[in-house]
Design a protein around this motif. Structure first.
Motif, PDB file in Angstrom:
ATOM      1  N   MET A 129      36.122  32.248  37.603  1.00 23.67           N
ATOM      2  CA  MET A 129      36.953  34.070  37.110  1.00 23.67           C
ATOM      3  C   MET A 129      38.325  33.510  37.257  1.00 23.67           C
ATOM      4  O   MET A 129      38.953  32.800  38.652  1.00 23.67           O
ATOM      5  CB  MET A 129      36.740  34.589  38.430  1.00 23.67           C
ATOM      6  N   LYS A 130      38.971  33.507  36.464  1.00 28.23           N
ATOM      7  CA  LYS A 130      40.393  33.593  36.654  1.00 28.23           C
ATOM      8  C   LYS A 130      41.034  34.281  37.757  1.00 28.23           C
ATOM      9  O   LYS A 130      41.094  35.493  37.534  1.00 28.23           O
ATOM     10  CB  LYS A 130      41.939  33.650  34.885  1.00 28.23           C
ATOM     11  N   PRO A 131      42.478  33.685  38.051  1.00 25.83           N
ATOM     12  CA  PRO A 131      43.306  34.532  39.390  1.00 25.83           C
ATOM     13  C   PRO A 131      43.843  36.076  38.568  1.00 25.83           C
ATOM     14  O   PRO A 131      44.221  35.772  37.319  1.00 25.83           O
ATOM     15  CB  PRO A 131      44.155  34.136  39.931  1.00 25.83           C
ATOM     16  N   ILE A 132      44.097  36.904  38.822  1.00 28.23           N
ATOM     17  CA  ILE A 132      45.379  38.187  38.193  1.00 28.23           C
ATOM     18  C   ILE A 132      46.490  37.863  38.581  1.00 28.23           C
ATOM     19  O   ILE A 132      46.543  37.544  39.801  1.00 28.23           O
ATOM     20  CB  ILE A 132      44.380  39.811  38.904  1.00 28.23           C
ATOM     21  N   VAL A 133      47.288  37.630  37.607  1.00 27.37           N
ATOM     22  CA  VAL A 133      48.928  38.098  37.927  1.00 27.37           C
ATOM     23  C   VAL A 133      49.139  39.424  37.304  1.00 27.37           C
ATOM     24  O   VAL A 133      48.973  39.658  35.881  1.00 27.37           O
ATOM     25  CB  VAL A 133      48.891  36.970  37.128  1.00 27.37           C
ATOM     26  N   PHE A 134      49.589  39.551  37.915  1.00 20.86           N
ATOM     27  CA  PHE A 134      50.073  41.217  37.509  1.00 20.86           C
ATOM     28  C   PHE A 134      51.628  41.070  37.592  1.00 20.86           C
ATOM     29  O   PHE A 134      53.146  40.894  38.445  1.00 20.86           O
ATOM     30  CB  PHE A 134      50.680  42.193  38.929  1.00 20.86           C
ATOM     31  N   ILE A 135      52.148  41.908  36.318  1.00 22.78           N
ATOM     32  CA  ILE A 135      53.717  41.833  35.938  1.00 22.78           C
ATOM     33  C   ILE A 135      54.031  42.870  35.241  1.00 22.78           C
ATOM     34  O   ILE A 135      54.301  43.103  34.084  1.00 22.78           O
ATOM     35  CB  ILE A 135      53.616  40.416  34.386  1.00 22.78           C
ATOM     36  N   PRO A 136      54.309  44.371  36.406  1.00 21.63           N
ATOM     37  CA  PRO A 136      54.573  44.925  35.822  1.00 21.63           C
ATOM     38  C   PRO A 136      55.500  45.554  35.029  1.00 21.63           C
ATOM     39  O   PRO A 136      56.267  46.139  34.127  1.00 21.63           O
ATOM     40  CB  PRO A 136      54.651  45.958  37.089  1.00 21.63           C
ATOM     41  N   GLU A 137      56.412  44.617  34.911  1.00 24.37           N
ATOM     42  CA  GLU A 137      58.045  44.282  33.866  1.00 24.37           C
ATOM     43  C   GLU A 137      58.058  43.562  32.490  1.00 24.37           C
ATOM     44  O   GLU A 137      57.493  42.476  32.724  1.00 24.37           O
ATOM     45  CB  GLU A 137      59.360  44.152  34.269  1.00 24.37           C
ATOM     46  N   PRO A 138      58.541  43.740  31.534  1.00 24.04           N
ATOM     47  CA  PRO A 138      58.474  42.539  30.557  1.00 24.04           C
ATOM     48  C   PRO A 138      59.456  41.212  31.035  1.00 24.04           C
ATOM     49  O   PRO A 138      60.686  41.252  31.443  1.00 24.04           O
ATOM     50  CB  PRO A 138      59.819  43.403  29.536  1.00 24.04           C
ATOM     51  N   LYS A 197      48.262  32.157  30.082  1.00 21.27           N
ATOM     52  CA  LYS A 197      47.520  32.759  30.048  1.00 21.27           C
ATOM     53  C   LYS A 197      46.108  31.823  30.236  1.00 21.27           C
ATOM     54  O   LYS A 197      45.235  32.369  30.348  1.00 21.27           O
ATOM     55  CB  LYS A 197      47.623  32.885  28.098  1.00 21.27           C
ATOM     56  N   PRO A 198      46.277  30.341  30.163  1.00 20.74           N
ATOM     57  CA  PRO A 198      45.420  29.246  30.145  1.00 20.74           C
ATOM     58  C   PRO A 198      44.931  29.552  32.009  1.00 20.74           C
ATOM     59  O   PRO A 198      43.345  29.349  31.604  1.00 20.74           O
ATOM     60  CB  PRO A 198      45.504  28.411  29.460  1.00 20.74           C
ATOM     61  N   HIS A 199      45.898  30.548  32.556  1.00 16.49           N
ATOM     62  CA  HIS A 199      45.164  30.145  34.126  1.00 16.49           C
ATOM     63  C   HIS A 199      45.015  31.695  34.692  1.00 16.49           C
ATOM     64  O   HIS A 199      44.694  30.643  35.428  1.00 16.49           O
ATOM     65  CB  HIS A 199      46.442  29.245  34.519  1.00 16.49           C
ATOM     66  N   CYS A 200      45.514  32.295  33.573  1.00 15.31           N
ATOM     67  CA  CYS A 200      45.069  34.005  34.881  1.00 15.31           C
ATOM     68  C   CYS A 200      44.582  34.520  33.949  1.00 15.31           C
ATOM     69  O   CYS A 200      44.989  34.792  32.294  1.00 15.31           O
ATOM     70  CB  CYS A 200      46.656  33.936  35.265  1.00 15.31           C
ATOM     71  N   ALA A 223      45.557  41.848  42.586  1.00 17.46           N
ATOM     72  CA  ALA A 223      46.551  40.732  41.971  1.00 17.46           C
ATOM     73  C   ALA A 223      45.771  39.887  43.374  1.00 17.46           C
ATOM     74  O   ALA A 223      46.564  40.247  43.995  1.00 17.46           O
ATOM     75  CB  ALA A 223      47.458  40.960  41.695  1.00 17.46           C
ATOM     76  N   GLU A 224      45.935  37.701  42.835  1.00 11.82           N
ATOM     77  CA  GLU A 224      46.006  37.225  43.671  1.00 11.82           C
ATOM     78  C   GLU A 224      47.523  37.282  43.510  1.00 11.82           C
ATOM     79  O   GLU A 224      48.243  36.689  44.091  1.00 11.82           O
ATOM     80  CB  GLU A 224      45.894  36.176  42.316  1.00 11.82           C
ATOM     81  N   GLN A 251      54.064  48.937  53.213  1.00 11.12           N
ATOM     82  CA  GLN A 251      52.448  48.981  52.577  1.00 11.12           C
ATOM     83  C   GLN A 251      52.334  48.301  50.837  1.00 11.12           C
ATOM     84  O   GLN A 251      50.586  48.079  51.165  1.00 11.12           O
ATOM     85  CB  GLN A 251      53.230  50.466  51.998  1.00 11.12           C
ATOM     86  N   ASP A 252      52.931  47.927  50.077  1.00 15.89           N
ATOM     87  CA  ASP A 252      52.842  47.688  49.436  1.00 15.89           C
ATOM     88  C   ASP A 252      51.320  46.631  49.139  1.00 15.89           C
ATOM     89  O   ASP A 252      50.244  45.931  49.142  1.00 15.89           O
ATOM     90  CB  ASP A 252      53.576  46.913  48.206  1.00 15.89           C
ATOM     91  N   ILE A 253      52.348  45.748  50.736  1.00 13.95           N
ATOM     92  CA  ILE A 253      51.738  44.073  51.542  1.00 13.95           C
ATOM     93  C   ILE A 253      50.569  44.719  51.978  1.00 13.95           C
ATOM     94  O   ILE A 253      49.559  43.786  51.275  1.00 13.95           O
ATOM     95  CB  ILE A 253      52.649  43.419  52.264  1.00 13.95           C
ATOM     96  N   ALA A 254      49.902  45.367  52.516  1.00  8.07           N
ATOM     97  CA  ALA A 254      49.351  46.129  53.410  1.00  8.07           C
ATOM     98  C   ALA A 254      48.094  46.004  52.515  1.00  8.07           C
ATOM     99  O   ALA A 254      46.832  45.647  52.736  1.00  8.07           O
ATOM    100  CB  ALA A 254      49.768  46.419  54.364  1.00  8.07           C
ATOM    101  N   ASN A 255      48.272  47.041  51.489  1.00 11.58           N
ATOM    102  CA  ASN A 255      46.830  47.452  50.417  1.00 11.58           C
ATOM    103  C   ASN A 255      47.157  46.248  49.567  1.00 11.58           C
ATOM    104  O   ASN A 255      45.712  46.433  48.562  1.00 11.58           O
ATOM    105  CB  ASN A 255      47.431  49.072  49.524  1.00 11.58           C
ATOM    106  N   SER A 256      48.015  45.161  49.419  1.00 13.85           N
ATOM    107  CA  SER A 256      47.611  43.935  48.371  1.00 13.85           C
ATOM    108  C   SER A 256      46.511  43.019  48.736  1.00 13.85           C
ATOM    109  O   SER A 256      47.128  41.526  49.987  1.00 13.85           O
ATOM    110  CB  SER A 256      48.054  43.193  47.791  1.00 13.85           C
ATOM    111  N   LYS A 257      45.175  43.090  49.611  1.00 16.06           N
ATOM    112  CA  LYS A 257      44.684  42.203  50.614  1.00 16.06           C
ATOM    113  C   LYS A 257      43.416  40.925  49.694  1.00 16.06           C
ATOM    114  O   LYS A 257      43.936  40.170  50.281  1.00 16.06           O
ATOM    115  CB  LYS A 257      43.078  42.620  50.633  1.00 16.06           C
ATOM    116  N   ARG A 258      44.665  40.297  48.296  1.00 19.96           N
ATOM    117  CA  ARG A 258      44.341  39.270  47.626  1.00 19.96           C
ATOM    118  C   ARG A 258      45.523  38.590  47.720  1.00 19.96           C
ATOM    119  O   ARG A 258      45.641  37.400  46.533  1.00 19.96           O
ATOM    120  CB  ARG A 258      43.480  39.569  46.065  1.00 19.96           C
ATOM    121  N   LEU A 259      46.554  38.996  47.464  1.00 21.83           N
ATOM    122  CA  LEU A 259      47.747  38.721  46.723  1.00 21.83           C
ATOM    123  C   LEU A 259      48.435  37.315  47.235  1.00 21.83           C
ATOM    124  O   LEU A 259      48.310  37.279  48.908  1.00 21.83           O
ATOM    125  CB  LEU A 259      49.006  39.534  47.363  1.00 21.83           C
TER     126      LEU A 259
END
Length: 264
Positions: free
Chosen positions: A1-10, A20-23, A43-44, A56-64
């Motif tokens: 399973m590929k790791p998730i990368v969150f990209i909130p802005e362009p 894309k080939p890796h994530c 996301a990782e 708080q975001d960092i505390a909630n992001s257990k996989r980051l």
């Protein structure tokens, strides 16, 4: 399973293609969807521009596992909280240095030639007002650069070699064995402020630089001095700046950034 990368802005499409080939890339802006902060928590990795990542975001992001800044300053990221959680924070300090330097030069020229007010007058049909917008030449003027990093050094070379300006700079963190040429390093900010015809700011936002340009420092400038800011909005006390402009104690200002974005 590929790791998730969150990209909130362009970001550039070529960057997405590299990942894309890796994530698995989560890019809500590509599908015209609203950015959900909850996507960060799954996301990782996350790549941000202005999007904030707080404690708080960092505390909630257990996989980051990593936070990447698509830019230079990391003031929108709680680096201390990330470090405590063992999450590296990385940035791209040289990626846009030349673009910012060129933009700085563009704003400085626009100020010198009063491009914005003259253009507004034409659009409003006030053609007879054109004589009110007299420009000034940059050749022979003194440019004061606050912060002589990657961008500041590029601006110094463009201004000195391309426009024949005298360039002075203030940067308490510049290496003692570093080569500031063509800029002349000043020992204090006060000396730079008093001597400059134009000032451009290239510092990161820290407790020490917040409102670095304030009522006191503005009073040390020549009344026709012009200020350019392409670093961080909060480096300038905007209320003090507006007062100086409205009272005729400053020649002009060109701001690419603001303390609160978008402007209220």
């Amino acid at each position: 399973m590929k790791p998730i990368v969150f990209i909130p802005e362009p970001i550039a499409e070529c960057g997405i293609e590299l990942l894309k080939p890796h994530c698995e890339c989560v890019t809500p802006w590509q599908n015209e969807q609203e950015t959900q902060r909850s996507s960060l928590y799954e996301a990782e990795a996350v790549i941000v521009r202005l999007f904030s990542v707080d404690k708080q975001d960092i505390a909630n992001s257990k996989r980051l596992k990593v936070i990447a800044k698509h830019g230079v300053g990391v003031d929108n990221i709680d680096v201390k909280a990330a470090t405590t959680a063992g999450i590296p924070v990385v940035s791209t300090p040289r990626a846009n240095a030349n673009a910012v330097a060129e933009h700085t030069l563009t704003l400085m020229l626009a100020l010198a030639r009063q491009i914005a007010p003259a253009s507004t007058a034409i659009h409003q049909g006030r053609f007879s007002d054109r004589a009110s917008f007299q420009g000034t030449e940059l050749e022979g003027k003194t440019l004061g650069i606050i912060g002589l990093g990657n961008v500041g050094q590029r601006v110094a070379r463009m201004a000195a070699l391309g426009l024949q300006m005298s360039v002075i700079a203030y940067d308490p963190f510049f290496p003692t064995d570093g080569d500031a040429d063509p800029a002349i390093l000043e020992e204090s900010l006060e000396v730079l402020l008093a001597a400059a015809d134009f000032i451009t700011i290239h510092v990161s936002l820290t407790a020490a630089t917040r409102h670095l340009i304030n009522e006191t420092s503005l009073n040390q400038l020549k009344p026709d001095c012009r200020i350019v800011n392409t670093s961080r909005g909060a480096v300038i006390d905007e209320t003090a700046l507006a007062n100086a402009l409205s009272q005729g104690r400053l020649g002009g200002a060109a701001l690419d950034v603001f303390e609160e974005e978008p402007l209220p």
